[in-house]
Design an enzyme around this catalytic site. Sequence first.
Site, PDB file in Angstrom:
ATOM      1  N   PRO A   2      19.753  85.599  13.744  1.00 20.43           N
ATOM      2  CA  PRO A   2      19.548  85.455  15.191  1.00 20.43           C
ATOM      3  C   PRO A   2      18.234  86.077  15.644  1.00 20.43           C
ATOM      4  CG  PRO A   2      21.470  86.848  14.701  1.00 20.43           C
ATOM      5  CD  PRO A   2      20.874  86.469  13.402  1.00 20.43           C
ATOM      6  N   GLU A   3      17.496  85.342  16.445  1.00 20.53           N
ATOM      7  CA  GLU A   3      16.272  85.863  17.037  1.00 20.53           C
ATOM      8  C   GLU A   3      16.539  86.237  18.494  1.00 20.53           C
ATOM      9  OE1 GLU A   3      12.457  84.550  16.343  1.00 20.53           O
ATOM     10  OE2 GLU A   3      12.820  83.681  14.370  1.00 20.53           O
ATOM     11  N   HIS A 100      36.412  89.906   7.491  1.00 15.96           N
ATOM     12  CA  HIS A 100      35.111  90.337   8.029  1.00 15.96           C
ATOM     13  C   HIS A 100      35.111  90.575   9.537  1.00 15.96           C
ATOM     14  CE1 HIS A 100      33.807  89.228   4.061  1.00 15.96           C
ATOM     15  NE2 HIS A 100      33.972  87.948   4.290  1.00 15.96           N
ATOM     16  N   ARG A 119      28.054  89.567   5.750  1.00 14.63           N
ATOM     17  CA  ARG A 119      27.051  90.214   4.887  1.00 14.63           C
ATOM     18  C   ARG A 119      26.804  91.665   5.262  1.00 14.63           C
ATOM     19  NH1 ARG A 119      22.152  86.093   4.375  1.00 14.63           N
ATOM     20  NH2 ARG A 119      21.471  87.656   2.875  1.00 14.63           N
TER      21      ARG A 119
END
Length: 283
Positions: A2-3, A100, A119
């Site tokens: 994500p930016e 997760h 991750r």
Amino acid sequence: MPELPEVETVRRGLAPAMEGAVIARAEVNRPDLRWPFPARMAERLTGQRVERLRRRSKYILADLSGGETLLIHLGMSGRMTVSGDPLGQFVHTHPAAQKHDHVVFHMDNGARITFNDPRRFGAMDLMPTATAEDHKLLMVLGPEPLGNDFHENHLIAAFKGKNTPAKSALLDQGIVAGLGNIYVCEALFRAGVSPRRKAGHIAAVRVAALVPIIRQVLTEAIEAGGSSLKDFRQADGELGYFQHSFDVYGREGEPCRRPGCGGTVQRITQSGRSSFYCAQCQR
Ligand SMILES: [Zn+2]
């Protein structure tokens, strides 16, 4: 990954469910993400009202009624999901717990916010609101690209004498905060500046022109994110990933979109990351 526009979209999506609401229960399902969670995180969050949800670079900051601020970073693969939102903007039923789901906020208004990160490059931390800007992740950041401190003179001064390529200079978070690979490629294309050109060799007038272009590229992406929120009756309630088209990013081998150029988009590797650009019209 994500930016800034994606993070801003997540912030805007979380705001109606979190701002003004109390964290009735914080569920912390493991001791760490990228780094260990702060001590007694669940306890310190429980019973706190979220006074304000803001963003600094790619960090979401939740100012809490007790004087602490919760910092949230999505990392590479972090996802936020809202369910049971009382305002009707999101799915009403809470999904079954997933693998997760590392942190879950149960809000007193019935909303549930789930942070899922397979991750685990994401992060959460708590710090005093009064000194939030001194946090080690925030103190190194330059001005916000959409804020008043990011202006022509700032960028001209930052580029002056720099031997690094324009691409690396714009990715330098101390020069401007929150710009990532995708939007740097897009801004350089729009400005007609080669990602390989040394920052210090670009005429001041062209450096100055990058400022409104960077703002424009980000604003357009945030608007695209905003419309994704509007029709956000997405089945899974996940925030921040939306359809957006790019002029050069990911378009290797395709025709340049600048009218009359006729060039082809190329991909090169700079500092281990892909740069997409048109050598014909980006100088
Ligand atoms: Zn071109």
